[in-house]
Scaffold this active site. Structure first.
Site, PDB file in Angstrom:
ATOM      1  N   GLU A 197       0.822  -1.221   0.000  1.00 48.76           N
ATOM      2  CA  GLU A 197       0.000   0.000   0.000  1.00 48.76           C
ATOM      3  C   GLU A 197       0.850   1.264   0.000  1.00 48.76           C
ATOM      4  O   GLU A 197       0.704   2.140   0.857  1.00 48.76           O
ATOM      5  CB  GLU A 197      -0.968  -0.011   1.186  1.00 48.76           C
ATOM      6  CG  GLU A 197      -2.023  -1.103   1.052  1.00 48.76           C
ATOM      7  CD  GLU A 197      -3.145  -1.014   2.072  1.00 48.76           C
ATOM      8  OE1 GLU A 197      -2.968  -0.345   3.103  1.00 48.76           O
ATOM      9  OE2 GLU A 197      -4.209  -1.613   1.827  1.00 48.76           O
ATOM     10  N   GLU A 387      -5.452  -8.423  -1.074  1.00 44.71           N
ATOM     11  CA  GLU A 387      -6.147  -8.252   0.208  1.00 44.71           C
ATOM     12  C   GLU A 387      -7.595  -7.935  -0.092  1.00 44.71           C
ATOM     13  O   GLU A 387      -7.878  -7.089  -0.939  1.00 44.71           O
ATOM     14  CB  GLU A 387      -5.583  -7.080   1.021  1.00 44.71           C
ATOM     15  CG  GLU A 387      -4.285  -7.352   1.692  1.00 44.71           C
ATOM     16  CD  GLU A 387      -3.834  -6.212   2.596  1.00 44.71           C
ATOM     17  OE1 GLU A 387      -4.689  -5.545   3.208  1.00 44.71           O
ATOM     18  OE2 GLU A 387      -2.613  -5.997   2.662  1.00 44.71           O
TER      19      GLU A 387
HETATM   20  C1  BG6 Z   1      -4.507  -2.920   4.670  1.00 45.60           C
HETATM   21  C2  BG6 Z   1      -3.184  -3.332   5.211  1.00 45.60           C
HETATM   22  O1  BG6 Z   1      -4.540  -1.564   4.651  1.00 45.60           O
HETATM   23  O2  BG6 Z   1      -5.659  -3.184   5.392  1.00 45.60           O
HETATM   24  C3  BG6 Z   1      -3.241  -4.416   6.272  1.00 45.60           C
HETATM   25  O3  BG6 Z   1      -2.298  -3.707   4.198  1.00 45.60           O
HETATM   26  C4  BG6 Z   1      -4.429  -4.176   7.167  1.00 45.60           C
HETATM   27  O4  BG6 Z   1      -2.022  -4.443   6.955  1.00 45.60           O
HETATM   28  C5  BG6 Z   1      -5.696  -4.237   6.332  1.00 45.60           C
HETATM   29  O5  BG6 Z   1      -4.505  -5.054   8.242  1.00 45.60           O
HETATM   30  C6  BG6 Z   1      -6.990  -4.121   7.120  1.00 45.60           C
HETATM   31  O6  BG6 Z   1      -6.961  -3.005   7.931  1.00 45.60           O
HETATM   32  P1  BG6 Z   1      -7.245  -3.113   9.497  1.00 45.60           P
HETATM   33  O7  BG6 Z   1      -7.065  -1.759  10.037  1.00 45.60           O
HETATM   34  O8  BG6 Z   1      -8.633  -3.613   9.623  1.00 45.60           O
HETATM   35  O9  BG6 Z   1      -6.241  -4.087  10.014  1.00 45.60           O
END
Ligand code: BG6
Length: 488
Positions: A197, A387
């Site tokens: 990211e 993701e």
């Molecule tokens: C992404 C990141 O932004 O979102 C992860 O790459 C992160 O590291 C994921 O965990 C979800 O966000 P959060 O705040 O729910 O953990």
């Protein structure tokens, strides 16, 4: 439903959010190790000792007070220290991934486990061996690793004593770290991502009502430039070490829509895509700054230090694939916003056509198709969604089962939309759901914001047995993979 044969189904994690073992095996600290737990209402803090020896805490991204140094303090819980203890449970966890039929597992390498301070000339052998063992374990089950080199975890020493990524020297330290990864794990890893990211640095600057100053922009764009050059150098070195390496960028993919048909909103939305999404993807995938970059810099009086050699590196070090995270869409408007939504990570106008997660994230599977089609048109590179997932409260029943229908439904809708994009010609080669196992939330530091197919008995105070169990979604995802996406 048809996904291409060889489609890379799997799950994703990051070292600092699952590994734990923060001070074991010669590992040095990262910023996350001095960061407390928070919640959707309470921010996470970074803790320190000030110049007079008094303990203190500050918000993330705010500078340390003069003369202070980061410190782990009594009376605070630091969830990343232990996380979900993948460090000691990796064999058990990988066996569970294999049981689901994973074709790939996305993970990251903790920089400070290989280079405890970041400045050493030689890597920490114990750290190198730890990841070798993890990769060998994956190989046992034919699970292809997809490795993020930097996932938000610059060694604390570099942050505190070298000025972090604003210092050009970080390029050299990162390149040394990346070169070690490419060399040590040659033959065990094929897929690499240089920076997780990378676009967050600029995209989130003006969020949450904090008006970023020109100086904030100057620093953010310079940091990004250093990371672009570091990434481009790493890509070239990686390809020289093994021409078969597939090395990708990783962008935080938030699909943006104009909130109204007012031409001002349409334009603001277009410029939002440029600043938030295209700025980084263009440099990493095309090898040069887009024409709009000058306008973005001029808006904030930004003057970057860019050398001729940097431009050559950017051109030569373009990525082989474009990967991104996708959780939500957002609305862009120039009008006053009456109905605001504010989650950790994104704040803005509420989209009345969508529903929101308990953490205020817009649930928008069609936005994923939109993003895939826009990005494929722009770069025509293989894409991976690395993701995607739903952070939710899970309830453990008396018999230990967890009925997470909401998570299954979330994934089903997103997979349907990915499939449509493939039918429309998008070259999508893989999908790794976020937090295939419960882990520490990056934004809030919570455990109760659960993402996994695998439940981990650990709470927000650091209490729990660390026992793993299968949620309903575990069996569902296994079926999806076995049918190559046909049985949803
Ligand atoms: C992404 C990141 O932004 O979102 C992860 O790459 C992160 O590291 C994921 O965990 C979800 O966000 P959060 O705040 O729910 O953990």
């Amino acid at each position: 439903m048809s996904f291409p044969s060889g489609f890379l189904w799997g799950g994703a994690t990051a070292a600092n959010q699952v590994e734990g073992g923060w001070n074991e095996g010669g590992r040095g600290p990262a910023l996350t190790d001095v960061t407390t737990g928070g919640s959707v209402k309470e921010p996470r803090y970074e803790t320190y000792i000030d110049k007079d020896g008094k303990p203190g805490k500050k918000l993330q991204k705010q500078p340390l007070p003069d003369g202070a140094h980061y410190a782990v303090l009594d009376g605070y819980h630091y969830p990343n220290h232990e996380a979900v203890d993948f460090y000691h449970h990796y064999k058990e966890d990988i066996a569970l991934f294999a049981e689901m039929g994973f074709k790939t597992y996305r993970m990251s390498i903790s920089w400070s486990r290989l280079y405890p301070k970041g400045i050493e000339k030689e890597p920490n052998k114990e750290g190198v061996e730890f990841y070798r063992n993890v990769f060998m374990e994956l190989k046992k089950y034919n699970i292809e690793p997809l490795v993020t080199i930097w996932h938000f975890d610059t060694p604390l020493y570099l942050e505190e004593h070298e000025g972090g990524w604003l210092n050009r020297d970080l390029i050299e330290y990162y390149v040394r770290f990346a070169t070690t990864c490419f060399t040590e794990y040659n033959g065990l890893v094929k897929y690499w991502l240089t920076f997780n990211e990378i676009n967050n640095t600029v995209m989130f600057l003006d969020m949450f009502g904090n008006k970023a100053t020109d100086e904030d922009y100057q620093n953010a764009y310079q940091i990004l430039h250093h990371q672009f050059v570091a990434s481009a150098k790493a890509v070239q070195i990686g390809h020289a070490i093994n021409p078969d390496y597939m090395i990708g960028c990783m962008i935080c993919g938030i699909t943006r829509y104009p909130a109204t048909c007012d031409p001002n909103d349409i334009l603001a939305n277009r410029y939002g895509w440029e600043k938030g999404i295209f700025y980084c993807g263009d440099v990493q995938a095309k090898g040069y700054y887009g024409t709009y970059a000058k306008r973005l810099w001029d808006e904030h009086n930004v003057h970057l230090n860019i050398t001729e050699e940097d431009l050559v590196d950017l051109e030569r070090g373009t990525v082989d694939m474009y990967t991104f995270s996708y959780y939500m869409s957002s609305l862009e408007t120039t009008h006053e916003v009456k109905d605001k939504v504010s989650g950790n990570f994104v704040a803005g106008a509420r989209n009345e056509y969508l529903t929101y997660s308990d953490w205020g994230w817009a649930l928008d599977p069609k936005g994923l198709r939109y993003y895939l089609e826009v990005i494929y048109d722009r770069y025509e590179l293989p894409l991976m969604v690395v993701e995607n997932g739903l952070g939710a409260y899970d309830k453990v029943e008396e018999d230990g089962s967890i009925h997470d229908e909401y998570r299954i439904d979330y994934y089903r809708q997103h997979i349907i939309e990915m499939n449509k994009a493939i039918e429309h010609g998008v070259d999508l080669i893989g999908y790794t759901t976020w937090g295939c196992i419960d882990l520490v939330s990056a934004g809030t530091g919570e455990m109760r914001k659960r993402y996994g197919f695998i439940y981990v008995d650990m709470d927000d105070e650091g209490k729990g047995s660390m026992a793993r169990s299968r949620k309903d979604s575990f069996y569902w995802y296994k079926k999806v993979i076995a049918s190559n996406g046909a049985d949803l």
